[in-house]
Structure formats: C-alpha cells, structure tokens
Design a protein around this motif. Structure first.
Motif, PDB file in Angstrom:
ATOM      1  N   ALA A 169       7.294   6.568  41.359  1.00  0.00           N
ATOM      2  CA  ALA A 169       7.388   6.121  39.954  1.00  0.00           C
ATOM      3  C   ALA A 169       6.619   4.830  39.696  1.00  0.00           C
ATOM      4  O   ALA A 169       7.018   4.005  38.881  1.00  0.00           O
ATOM      5  CB  ALA A 169       8.851   5.962  39.538  1.00  0.00           C
ATOM      6  N   GLY A 170       5.512   4.657  40.407  1.00  0.00           N
ATOM      7  CA  GLY A 170       4.643   3.511  40.143  1.00  0.00           C
ATOM      8  C   GLY A 170       5.107   2.194  40.726  1.00  0.00           C
ATOM      9  O   GLY A 170       4.501   1.153  40.497  1.00  0.00           O
ATOM     10  N   MET A 171       6.198   2.223  41.502  1.00  0.00           N
ATOM     11  CA  MET A 171       6.728   0.975  42.075  1.00  0.00           C
ATOM     12  C   MET A 171       5.747   0.392  43.085  1.00  0.00           C
ATOM     13  O   MET A 171       5.235   1.102  43.945  1.00  0.00           O
ATOM     14  CB  MET A 171       8.072   1.253  42.774  1.00  0.00           C
ATOM     15  N   GLY A 172       5.509  -0.915  42.972  1.00  0.00           N
ATOM     16  CA  GLY A 172       4.710  -1.611  43.975  1.00  0.00           C
ATOM     17  C   GLY A 172       3.205  -1.463  43.850  1.00  0.00           C
ATOM     18  O   GLY A 172       2.453  -1.995  44.669  1.00  0.00           O
ATOM     19  N   ILE A 173       2.728  -0.757  42.835  1.00  0.00           N
ATOM     20  CA  ILE A 173       1.274  -0.559  42.687  1.00  0.00           C
ATOM     21  C   ILE A 173       0.619  -1.843  42.179  1.00  0.00           C
ATOM     22  O   ILE A 173       1.172  -2.545  41.338  1.00  0.00           O
ATOM     23  CB  ILE A 173       0.979   0.627  41.747  1.00  0.00           C
ATOM     24  N   MET A 174      -0.567  -2.135  42.722  1.00  0.00           N
ATOM     25  CA  MET A 174      -1.353  -3.293  42.281  1.00  0.00           C
ATOM     26  C   MET A 174      -2.776  -2.826  41.954  1.00  0.00           C
ATOM     27  O   MET A 174      -3.225  -1.815  42.503  1.00  0.00           O
ATOM     28  CB  MET A 174      -1.441  -4.353  43.387  1.00  0.00           C
ATOM     29  N   THR A 175      -3.452  -3.566  41.087  1.00  0.00           N
ATOM     30  CA  THR A 175      -4.881  -3.313  40.871  1.00  0.00           C
ATOM     31  C   THR A 175      -5.651  -4.584  41.224  1.00  0.00           C
ATOM     32  O   THR A 175      -5.123  -5.693  41.120  1.00  0.00           O
ATOM     33  CB  THR A 175      -5.204  -2.927  39.408  1.00  0.00           C
ATOM     34  N   LEU A 176      -6.881  -4.381  41.642  1.00  0.00           N
ATOM     35  CA  LEU A 176      -7.706  -5.508  42.057  1.00  0.00           C
ATOM     36  C   LEU A 176      -9.112  -5.338  41.481  1.00  0.00           C
ATOM     37  O   LEU A 176      -9.727  -4.278  41.636  1.00  0.00           O
ATOM     38  CB  LEU A 176      -7.758  -5.540  43.592  1.00  0.00           C
ATOM     39  N   ARG A 177      -9.574  -6.365  40.815  1.00  0.00           N
ATOM     40  CA  ARG A 177     -10.954  -6.360  40.294  1.00  0.00           C
ATOM     41  C   ARG A 177     -11.678  -7.588  40.833  1.00  0.00           C
ATOM     42  O   ARG A 177     -11.062  -8.635  41.045  1.00  0.00           O
ATOM     43  CB  ARG A 177     -10.958  -6.412  38.764  1.00  0.00           C
ATOM     44  N   VAL A 178     -12.992  -7.433  41.022  1.00  0.00           N
ATOM     45  CA  VAL A 178     -13.784  -8.577  41.447  1.00  0.00           C
ATOM     46  C   VAL A 178     -14.877  -8.819  40.411  1.00  0.00           C
ATOM     47  O   VAL A 178     -15.530  -7.885  39.945  1.00  0.00           O
ATOM     48  CB  VAL A 178     -14.363  -8.379  42.874  1.00  0.00           C
ATOM     49  N   ASN A 179     -15.026 -10.082  40.017  1.00  0.00           N
ATOM     50  CA  ASN A 179     -16.062 -10.461  39.065  1.00  0.00           C
ATOM     51  C   ASN A 179     -16.818 -11.655  39.669  1.00  0.00           C
ATOM     52  O   ASN A 179     -16.314 -12.786  39.687  1.00  0.00           O
ATOM     53  CB  ASN A 179     -15.433 -10.838  37.718  1.00  0.00           C
ATOM     54  N   THR A 181     -19.215 -13.386  38.755  1.00  0.00           N
ATOM     55  CA  THR A 181     -19.717 -14.468  37.871  1.00  0.00           C
ATOM     56  C   THR A 181     -18.672 -15.568  37.686  1.00  0.00           C
ATOM     57  O   THR A 181     -18.966 -16.612  37.121  1.00  0.00           O
ATOM     58  CB  THR A 181     -20.112 -13.899  36.488  1.00  0.00           C
ATOM     59  N   LYS A 182     -17.428 -15.323  38.123  1.00  0.00           N
ATOM     60  CA  LYS A 182     -16.352 -16.301  37.929  1.00  0.00           C
ATOM     61  C   LYS A 182     -16.056 -17.036  39.242  1.00  0.00           C
ATOM     62  O   LYS A 182     -16.192 -16.470  40.325  1.00  0.00           O
ATOM     63  CB  LYS A 182     -15.067 -15.598  37.474  1.00  0.00           C
ATOM     64  N   ALA A 183     -15.593 -18.274  39.116  1.00  0.00           N
ATOM     65  CA  ALA A 183     -15.197 -19.043  40.309  1.00  0.00           C
ATOM     66  C   ALA A 183     -13.982 -18.380  40.968  1.00  0.00           C
ATOM     67  O   ALA A 183     -13.947 -18.192  42.181  1.00  0.00           O
ATOM     68  CB  ALA A 183     -14.881 -20.480  39.923  1.00  0.00           C
ATOM     69  N   MET A 184     -12.976 -18.055  40.147  1.00  0.00           N
ATOM     70  CA  MET A 184     -11.808 -17.293  40.651  1.00  0.00           C
ATOM     71  C   MET A 184     -12.143 -15.815  40.504  1.00  0.00           C
ATOM     72  O   MET A 184     -11.721 -15.169  39.546  1.00  0.00           O
ATOM     73  CB  MET A 184     -10.565 -17.652  39.847  1.00  0.00           C
ATOM     74  N   LYS A 185     -12.915 -15.293  41.441  1.00  0.00           N
ATOM     75  CA  LYS A 185     -13.533 -13.974  41.208  1.00  0.00           C
ATOM     76  C   LYS A 185     -12.597 -12.779  41.447  1.00  0.00           C
ATOM     77  O   LYS A 185     -12.846 -11.695  40.955  1.00  0.00           O
ATOM     78  CB  LYS A 185     -14.787 -13.818  42.055  1.00  0.00           C
ATOM     79  N   PHE A 186     -11.507 -12.990  42.205  1.00  0.00           N
ATOM     80  CA  PHE A 186     -10.597 -11.879  42.488  1.00  0.00           C
ATOM     81  C   PHE A 186      -9.433 -11.895  41.505  1.00  0.00           C
ATOM     82  O   PHE A 186      -8.759 -12.915  41.350  1.00  0.00           O
ATOM     83  CB  PHE A 186     -10.077 -11.971  43.926  1.00  0.00           C
ATOM     84  N   ARG A 187      -9.201 -10.761  40.860  1.00  0.00           N
ATOM     85  CA  ARG A 187      -8.104 -10.639  39.884  1.00  0.00           C
ATOM     86  C   ARG A 187      -7.131  -9.565  40.369  1.00  0.00           C
ATOM     87  O   ARG A 187      -7.470  -8.377  40.343  1.00  0.00           O
ATOM     88  CB  ARG A 187      -8.641 -10.253  38.499  1.00  0.00           C
ATOM     89  N   LEU A 188      -5.956  -9.992  40.806  1.00  0.00           N
ATOM     90  CA  LEU A 188      -4.941  -9.071  41.323  1.00  0.00           C
ATOM     91  C   LEU A 188      -3.832  -8.924  40.294  1.00  0.00           C
ATOM     92  O   LEU A 188      -3.201  -9.910  39.920  1.00  0.00           O
ATOM     93  CB  LEU A 188      -4.364  -9.608  42.640  1.00  0.00           C
TER      94      LEU A 188
END
Length: 369
Positions: A169-179, A181-188
């Motif tokens: 049922a979607g418990m514990g799922i995470m998404t991760l994007r990397v950009n 161009t940004k200093a904080m490039k990882f978005r979790l």
C-alpha cells in the motif's frame, strides 16, 4: 455456475490467523463478501484459522457470520478441499507455525491451496527478467545495497523510486531526483502514513545516510522512475486484477485507474489518490483510438506477466493484482504485483472478482490442481 450439482462443489475454507481479542485477523468486510458470494453460489464456505485447521480431522472448527445476530460465530464444518489463503500480513505468514501449515497443505494429496504466499518485490523482477516476453515491461531495477551502486543508477536515471522489498500500500516508498545545476542537487521525497517530506542533500554520502535512516532495517530496491501519463498534471497508473477462470486460465477480471494525490508519491487512495475510468484517462492523453489499443495491450501484458510470475514462483497461483503504468509515449511498464489483492472499489470488478474465486476453486477441485 448454473447447472452444477451441490455435491460437485468443493468445501472452501478461507485461511487466516487467530487473534486473542478478535477471534481471527483479516478484513472482515472482505471475508463477509466472500462468504455471501460462496453461499449464493451453493458452496459450503467458512473462515478457519491456522491453529484450527487440523488436516487429519473429520470436522473443522470454523467461523461464519450470523446475519440475524450480526455477529461472527464458531461452528463445526466438513474438512475443506480448497483453502483460500487470506492471511493478512507478511509477519503472520512468516511465523514458523504458519509456514509449516502452508507446507502441509501444499503437500496434502486432496486439499488444494489457492494463494500460497505473498510476493517479494525483488523476486518478482528477477522472475520477469528471465523471459524475453516480460523483460520489456520492466524498469531498470537493482537491489539497494551501497551508495556506489546508487550513484551509478543516478548517472543513468536522474529520477528514481526506492521501494521496500516487502512493502504494501505504498508504505515506505521514496523518490529521488538529481539536478546538477543546484548546490543541493539530490532531492529525496519520503512519505509516511500522514504526510510527505522533502530532503535536500549536496553529497551522495549525506544522501545515503538519510536513505539508510529512512529505510531502517528494511531491504530496498531502487528503480528507474518512469514519466507517467498525467491528468491535471497528476500521474496515474492502472490497477489490473488478473484471476484464473473456471477453465483454470488467466483472465482479466477488470482494470481500474488510480490518480496520484496532489503531493503523494503514489496513487494509493488512502494517500489522496482518486479512482477514475481508465478509458477516459487514456483517451484524454492519446485520443480514443490509441486509448483502445493501449487498453488491449495493457490487458495482454498483464496476462503474459501473470503467467511468468506463476512460472517463476514454482507454485500454482489463482489471482494477483498489478500496478501497470503507461508513460507519456504510450509504453506499458510493470511496477508491482500483489498476491493477495485488496478489494477493488469498482462494483463491476468487485462482483466478478468474488465469483471468480469460486469458479477457480471448482476448477481446482475437479482437476486435482
């Protein structure tokens, strides 16, 4: 089911686990629907706990719902010929006594087990990778073991899903994007029962620390993120219920669509997702003609995938629900399969799904599995 004699129908027991307070565990509304459908079709059907299912006994202590008193009551029943496994939780199913009972049923000469075990996400992808026919539906998927492996995946796929191997049922799922161009490039992005949260990190080591903290002691897979078709900028996926019919063949019981909630990672309804008509959503994205073709391809894919999962599992399976996605180009992707489907909210799918349980039970009984 018309024309079938009462004595030609198997006794069906719905297997669950005992509970000190509630007598037995599980979704009582679902159990009630199954019992009522079975009785309407002329079957003897009851709920049985692992503890009460004594395979050599001449009578079995089981539960039925007393409609007059509106309460669950225990009574004696004939031994089952079909055991429909609805043990609700993996933790319950993994208990040694429960595993032993399931093995006993699988080895029994005259009893047939419908729904042996829950699936493991990683195993599903391993099974589907083995066949050329199903490999094309699989996003790139790896076990999440090291930060080095994660960095390699991010180099190939700047958008990833992280999923617990045994989640539901979607418990514990995470998404991760990397950009880059940004200093904080990882978005979790993470979600728990109530809300989503976004963490920004500058380095892979800080990202890895956050992921490990979030994952706890659960094993995870990491998977290529797919740009799904959307409605009002909200992605949707297709829920397909595949069950075996009265001839013992895989068949599509129904296809539903789930649209993601505004800030949710997944399309699950408890997280703000909504139920929609799949044909309508596909038509809005691709036009009526292509939508019809995409629907046909989705159903065909689900049957091929179900056959391969059954082959990989090494057991006879009777049903599964699947989450399939359609990307912005109209390609079909497999995300997940559930060995113990939850209730479909669409009434026509729900009704047919209940009848199919008993149609396939009759097939199993007559054909000895």
């Amino acid at each position: 089911m018309s024309g079938i004699q009462q004595d030609q129908l198997p006794v069906v027991a719905i297997l669950t686990i005992e509970d000190a307070k509630e007598k037995f565990r599980g979704n009582r509304d679902n159990f009630l629907d199954i019992l009522r459908t079975g009785k309407d079709l002329g079957f003897t059907v009851y709920i049985v706990t692992v503890k009460d299912l004594k395979l050599g006994a001449r009578r079995i202590a089981g539960y039925d719902y007393n409609e007059d008193k509106q309460a669950w009551a225990q009574d004696w029943y004939p031994p089952p010929r079909i055991v429909y496994n609805r043990i609700p939780l993996r933790e319950d199913e993994n208990l040694p006594a429960v595993r032993r009972k399931i093995e006993e049923i699988l080895d029994h000469p005259t009893i047939r087990l419908y729904n042996p075990y829950f699936f493991n996400k990683w195993q599903l992808f391993e099974w589907l990778q083995k066949s050329r026919a199903t490999r094309t539906f699989i996003p790139a998927t790896r076990r999440l073991r090291t930060s080095v492996a994660l960095a390699k995946m991010l180099n190939k796929h700047p958008y990833l899903f992280l999923k617990p191997e045994t989640g539901k049922a979607g418990m514990g799922i995470m998404t991760l994007r990397v950009n880059h161009t940004k200093a904080m490039k990882f978005r979790l992005k993470t979600q728990d029962r109530r809300r989503s949260a976004l963490f920004k990190c500058a380095t892979i080591s800080k990202l890895w620390t956050r992921i490990r903290k979030q994952a706890g002691n659960h094993d995870y897979i990491v998977q290529q993120g797919i740009p799904l078709a959307t409605v009002n900028r909200r992605p949707f996926d297709l829920r397909v219920l595949v069950q075996k019919n009265s001839k013992g063949q895989w068949d599509i019981t129904g296809v539903g669509a789930r649209v993601a909630g505004t800030s949710s990672i997944t399309t699950h309804v408890p997280r703000g997702g909504s139920i929609e008509d799949p044909e309508k959503l596909l038509s809005a994205n691709f036009g009526v003609e292509q939508a019809r073709r995409t629907m046909a391809r989705t159903k065909n894919a689900a049957i091929i995938i179900a056959r391969q999962i059954e082959r990989g599992s090494g057991h006879m399976l009777g049903e599964m629900s699947m989450d399939l996605g359609v990307d912005t180009n109209g390609s079909i992707w497999f995300f997940e399969a559930n060995a113990k489907p939850m209730k479909f909210d669409e009434p026509h799918i729900r009704r047919r799904s209940l009848e199919r349980i008993f149609q396939y039970s009759t097939y199993l009984y007559r054909n000895g599995g």
